[in-house]
Write a protein that holds these residues in place. Structure first.
Motif, PDB file in Angstrom:
ATOM      1  N   LEU A  70       0.828  -1.205   0.000  1.00 57.15           N
ATOM      2  CA  LEU A  70       0.000   0.000   0.000  1.00 57.15           C
ATOM      3  C   LEU A  70       0.862   1.253   0.000  1.00 57.15           C
ATOM      4  CD1 LEU A  70      -2.888   1.284   0.434  1.00 57.15           C
ATOM      5  CD2 LEU A  70      -2.370   1.191   2.877  1.00 57.15           C
ATOM      6  N   CYS A  71       1.819   1.322   0.918  1.00 55.02           N
ATOM      7  CA  CYS A  71       2.644   2.521   1.044  1.00 55.02           C
ATOM      8  C   CYS A  71       3.537   2.722  -0.175  1.00 55.02           C
ATOM      9  CB  CYS A  71       3.474   2.455   2.327  1.00 55.02           C
ATOM     10  SG  CYS A  71       2.477   2.526   3.836  1.00 55.02           S
ATOM     11  N   GLU A  72       4.012   1.641  -0.756  1.00 59.12           N
ATOM     12  CA  GLU A  72       4.835   1.759  -1.961  1.00 59.12           C
ATOM     13  C   GLU A  72       4.024   2.309  -3.114  1.00 59.12           C
ATOM     14  OE1 GLU A  72       6.652   1.112  -5.660  1.00 59.12           O
ATOM     15  OE2 GLU A  72       4.884  -0.045  -5.061  1.00 59.12           O
ATOM     16  N   SER A  73       2.746   1.902  -3.211  1.00 59.77           N
ATOM     17  CA  SER A  73       1.896   2.422  -4.289  1.00 59.77           C
ATOM     18  C   SER A  73       1.664   3.917  -4.123  1.00 59.77           C
ATOM     19  CB  SER A  73       0.558   1.675  -4.325  1.00 59.77           C
ATOM     20  OG  SER A  73      -0.336   2.140  -3.327  1.00 59.77           O
ATOM     21  N   ALA A  74       1.542   4.378  -2.878  1.00 50.76           N
ATOM     22  CA  ALA A  74       1.321   5.804  -2.618  1.00 50.76           C
ATOM     23  C   ALA A  74       2.533   6.629  -3.022  1.00 50.76           C
ATOM     24  CB  ALA A  74       1.001   6.018  -1.140  1.00 50.76           C
ATOM     25  N   THR A  75       3.719   6.178  -2.674  1.00 49.24           N
ATOM     26  CA  THR A  75       4.919   6.929  -3.057  1.00 49.24           C
ATOM     27  C   THR A  75       5.099   6.905  -4.568  1.00 49.24           C
ATOM     28  OG1 THR A  75       6.270   4.970  -2.606  1.00 49.24           O
ATOM     29  CG2 THR A  75       6.128   6.607  -0.875  1.00 49.24           C
ATOM     30  N   ARG A  76       4.723   5.799  -5.195  1.00 49.44           N
ATOM     31  CA  ARG A  76       4.844   5.717  -6.654  1.00 49.44           C
ATOM     32  C   ARG A  76       3.948   6.748  -7.341  1.00 49.44           C
ATOM     33  NH1 ARG A  76       3.999   0.621  -6.961  1.00 49.44           N
ATOM     34  NH2 ARG A  76       1.913   0.495  -7.884  1.00 49.44           N
ATOM     35  N   LEU A  77       2.723   6.893  -6.847  1.00 52.01           N
ATOM     36  CA  LEU A  77       1.802   7.867  -7.435  1.00 52.01           C
ATOM     37  C   LEU A  77       2.269   9.296  -7.169  1.00 52.01           C
ATOM     38  CD1 LEU A  77      -0.698   8.731  -8.888  1.00 52.01           C
ATOM     39  CD2 LEU A  77      -2.066   8.152  -6.862  1.00 52.01           C
ATOM     40  N   ALA A  78       2.694   9.577  -5.923  1.00 56.14           N
ATOM     41  CA  ALA A  78       3.167  10.927  -5.606  1.00 56.14           C
ATOM     42  C   ALA A  78       4.406  11.280  -6.428  1.00 56.14           C
ATOM     43  CB  ALA A  78       3.469  11.027  -4.111  1.00 56.14           C
ATOM     44  N   ARG A  79       5.250  10.302  -6.648  1.00 56.01           N
ATOM     45  CA  ARG A  79       6.446  10.531  -7.463  1.00 56.01           C
ATOM     46  C   ARG A  79       6.075  10.785  -8.928  1.00 56.01           C
ATOM     47  NH1 ARG A  79       8.886   6.059  -5.974  1.00 56.01           N
ATOM     48  NH2 ARG A  79       9.585   6.916  -3.991  1.00 56.01           N
ATOM     49  N   GLU A  80       5.020  10.119  -9.379  1.00 58.71           N
ATOM     50  CA  GLU A  80       4.559  10.275 -10.765  1.00 58.71           C
ATOM     51  C   GLU A  80       4.200  11.723 -11.068  1.00 58.71           C
ATOM     52  OE1 GLU A  80       2.877   9.239 -14.621  1.00 58.71           O
ATOM     53  OE2 GLU A  80       4.177   8.101 -13.274  1.00 58.71           O
ATOM     54  N   VAL A  81       3.642  12.440 -10.100  1.00 60.39           N
ATOM     55  CA  VAL A  81       3.215  13.828 -10.337  1.00 60.39           C
ATOM     56  C   VAL A  81       4.227  14.850  -9.835  1.00 60.39           C
ATOM     57  CG1 VAL A  81       0.791  13.163 -10.279  1.00 60.39           C
ATOM     58  CG2 VAL A  81       1.879  13.975  -8.176  1.00 60.39           C
ATOM     59  N   GLY A  82       5.381  14.383  -9.318  1.00 59.24           N
ATOM     60  CA  GLY A  82       6.386  15.316  -8.796  1.00 59.24           C
ATOM     61  C   GLY A  82       5.878  16.071  -7.592  1.00 59.24           C
ATOM     62  N   TYR A  83       5.299  15.344  -6.632  1.00 59.52           N
ATOM     63  CA  TYR A  83       4.603  15.986  -5.519  1.00 59.52           C
ATOM     64  C   TYR A  83       5.557  16.712  -4.582  1.00 59.52           C
ATOM     65  CZ  TYR A  83       0.992  16.933  -2.167  1.00 59.52           C
ATOM     66  OH  TYR A  83       0.105  17.594  -1.360  1.00 59.52           O
ATOM     67  N   ARG A  84       5.092  17.884  -4.110  1.00 61.09           N
ATOM     68  CA  ARG A  84       5.839  18.693  -3.148  1.00 61.09           C
ATOM     69  C   ARG A  84       4.944  19.019  -1.966  1.00 61.09           C
ATOM     70  NH1 ARG A  84       6.438  23.714  -5.718  1.00 61.09           N
ATOM     71  NH2 ARG A  84       4.778  24.546  -4.401  1.00 61.09           N
ATOM     72  N   SER A  85       5.503  18.930  -0.758  1.00 63.30           N
ATOM     73  CA  SER A  85       4.816  19.227   0.495  1.00 63.30           C
ATOM     74  C   SER A  85       4.188  17.958   1.081  1.00 63.30           C
ATOM     75  CB  SER A  85       3.751  20.320   0.310  1.00 63.30           C
ATOM     76  OG  SER A  85       3.382  20.857   1.563  1.00 63.30           O
ATOM     77  N   ALA A  86       3.336  18.162   2.091  1.00 63.84           N
ATOM     78  CA  ALA A  86       2.628  17.040   2.709  1.00 63.84           C
ATOM     79  C   ALA A  86       1.368  16.753   1.911  1.00 63.84           C
ATOM     80  CB  ALA A  86       2.276  17.363   4.156  1.00 63.84           C
ATOM     81  N   GLY A  87       1.062  15.483   1.764  1.00 61.78           N
ATOM     82  CA  GLY A  87      -0.147  15.083   1.054  1.00 61.78           C
ATOM     83  C   GLY A  87      -0.609  13.724   1.534  1.00 61.78           C
ATOM     84  N   THR A  88      -1.841  13.393   1.222  1.00 67.59           N
ATOM     85  CA  THR A  88      -2.419  12.134   1.677  1.00 67.59           C
ATOM     86  C   THR A  88      -3.133  11.447   0.529  1.00 67.59           C
ATOM     87  OG1 THR A  88      -2.747  13.020   3.903  1.00 67.59           O
ATOM     88  CG2 THR A  88      -3.994  11.071   3.317  1.00 67.59           C
TER      89      THR A  88
END
Length: 469
Positions: free
Chosen positions: A264-282
């Motif tokens: 689960l957590c790996e999928s979340a980081t993969r998606l956030a990385r896909e969009v170049g996420y910055r800051s805190a997010g959920t």
């Protein structure tokens, strides 16, 4: 005696907190710890708030009505200019996930403490967020591929994924804009109603369909990113909800195995990385325990109300880290640096009367005793003598407990709730005490529909007792 500051701001010397209540207090504290000057916007109803008292400067922005103050981008930007702010922190709610507002902040040459306006727009549209998740290989609930064009298309999708289905507002949030259809006839009725509700609530009539999972768990993963690197801070269980609003959260989830947690957590980081996420997010997921499968449903591009339970089990201050990232710092952690320990639980204490259908209970606080001791934290905007205004969300405080295990945390929470006293208004504290007596909740056996069924049984018993008396 003075000591050298542990952090020296580079770009953000003054941050304007464009919010109110407990989250404004929370951000002010974090900013001041970093050596930043903290300003806060205040409506006419909040001039005597705790946030106004704590901030280095409080800037009036309009009348008590949120549309003329906390939801007014022009007033907030004028306040930022007036106090010399370098950055604006939106907190949660109000304009925190408004891409147009974030764009105005960027255009004004200010720093928006959060992701870019383009990422907010992408992930704030649930249909686009689903498509982005699929590109990243993250599982999503079976449903339509985007916003529905017609009732005929909705019928085709529902026939393919199977009933019951959820009709969801593409621009929705906070559990609003959702309807359930159990058969084609109900779909014909509910779809146009959902479209009208979505237009009225969000200014966007777009809706999409998802398979309805009746006994789902609501689990979310906290991420931090700097635009290049992303880490997760494990998950939170948020399944105890009333009318799709969370009231009790815990970390870690009692329903996940270590293998499912890692996936689960790996999928979340993969998606956030896909969009170049910055800051805190959920990233929010539905977990189907019967199938042992999880599905991405949406991303919240802001700090969450329940972020303290993650801070408790990781020891990382999410608000402070978000401010550091906004100040231009790269992410300070590798994934292996983040270790989960113990268990944490958060209760939302609202000014509502649970025995009167959660009727709002504004008023003057004439007694205030906060619980204390090891592993007990209070995030609140209350002080004795404060008068709660009737214009805003009813959240008064968040009671957060931490201990070495879930059973120990439950015992600590029970003690803390009994120790807490808020006089002058009705609150949900007694409801939480009653919830802790439920054997299924204590055992972690619950789902998103559990609390409402439990409350219906409780109310029926209370009604029988009143009749007998």
């Amino acid at each position: 005696m003075s000591s050298e500051a542990f952090y020296k701001p580079q770009r953000v010397r003054t941050v304007l907190v464009a919010n109110r209540g407990e989250i404004a207090v929370r951000i002010i504290r974090a900013a001041q710890e970093l050596g930043m000057r903290a300003a806060v916007t205040v409506s006419d109803a909040d001039r005597d708030s705790l946030a106004a008292r704590m901030a280095d400067v409080a800037v009036p922005i309009g009348s008590a009505h949120a549309a003329k103050s906390y939801l007014n981008p022009v007033a907030i930007l004028e306040a930022a200019q007036q106090c010399g702010a370098d950055a604006i922190h939106p907190g949660y709610g109000f304009l925190s996930e408004n891409a147009a507002f974030a764009g105005k902040v960027e255009t004004a040459g200010l720093i928006f403490v959060g992701p870019s306006s383009s990422i907010i727009a992408m992930m704030g549209d649930k249909a686009r967020a689903r498509a982005t998740a699929k590109r990243a290989g993250v599982p999503t609930v079976p449903g339509s591929e985007g916003v529905l064009d017609s009732l005929d298309q909705a019928r085709d999708v529902a026939g393919r994924i199977g009933y019951p289905v959820m009709i969801k507002a593409a621009a929705g949030g906070g559990g609003r804009g959702i309807r359930v259809a159990h058969d084609p006839a109900q779909l014909d009725v509910e779809l146009p109603l959902a479209q009208r509700e979505a237009q009225a609530a969000f200014g966007n009539a777009g809706v999409y369909l998802e398979r309805f999972i009746g006994r789902a768990r609501h689990i979310e993963v906290q991420v931090l990113g700097d635009g290049k690197n992303v880490v997760h801070l494990f998950e939170r269980e948020c399944s105890l909800q009333r009318r799709r609003q969370k009231i009790f959260e815990e970390a870690p989830s009692p329903s996940l195995t270590s293998e499912l947690r890692a996936s689960l957590c790996e999928s979340a980081t993969r998606l956030a990385r896909e969009v170049g996420y910055r800051s805190a997010g959920t990233l929010e997921y539905l977990f189907d325990e019967t199938r042992g499968e999880f599905y991405f449903i949406e991303m919240n591009t802001r700090i969450q109300v329940e972020h303290p339970v993650t801070e408790a089990i990781t020891g990382i201050d999410l608000v402070r880290e978000s401010l550091r990232i906004a100040d231009g710092e790269p992410l300070r952690f590798e994934q292996d640096d983040i270790v989960m320990r113990g268990a944490a639980i958060e209760c939302r204490i609202n000014a509502e009367d649970p025995d009167r259908d959660f009727r709002p209970s504004p008023g003057r606080i004439d007694e205030l005793v906060w619980p204390a001791g090891p592993g007990v934290r209070i995030d609140s905007m209350l002080y004795q003598g404060y008068t709660i205004p009737p214009f805003y969300d009813s959240l008064l405080a968040k009671l957060i407990v931490f201990d070495e295990s879930r059973p120990a945390a439950l015992a600590r929470l029970d003690r803390a709730l009994r120790e807490m006293k808020i006089g002058g208004v009705k609150t949900t504290a007694l409801l939480h005490q009653a919830m802790l007596a439920d054997t299924d909740i204590r055992a972690g056996r619950y789902h998103t529909n559990h609390l409402e069924a439990w409350m219906a049984q409780r109310n029926a018993k209370l009604g029988e007792s009143e009749e007998a008396a």
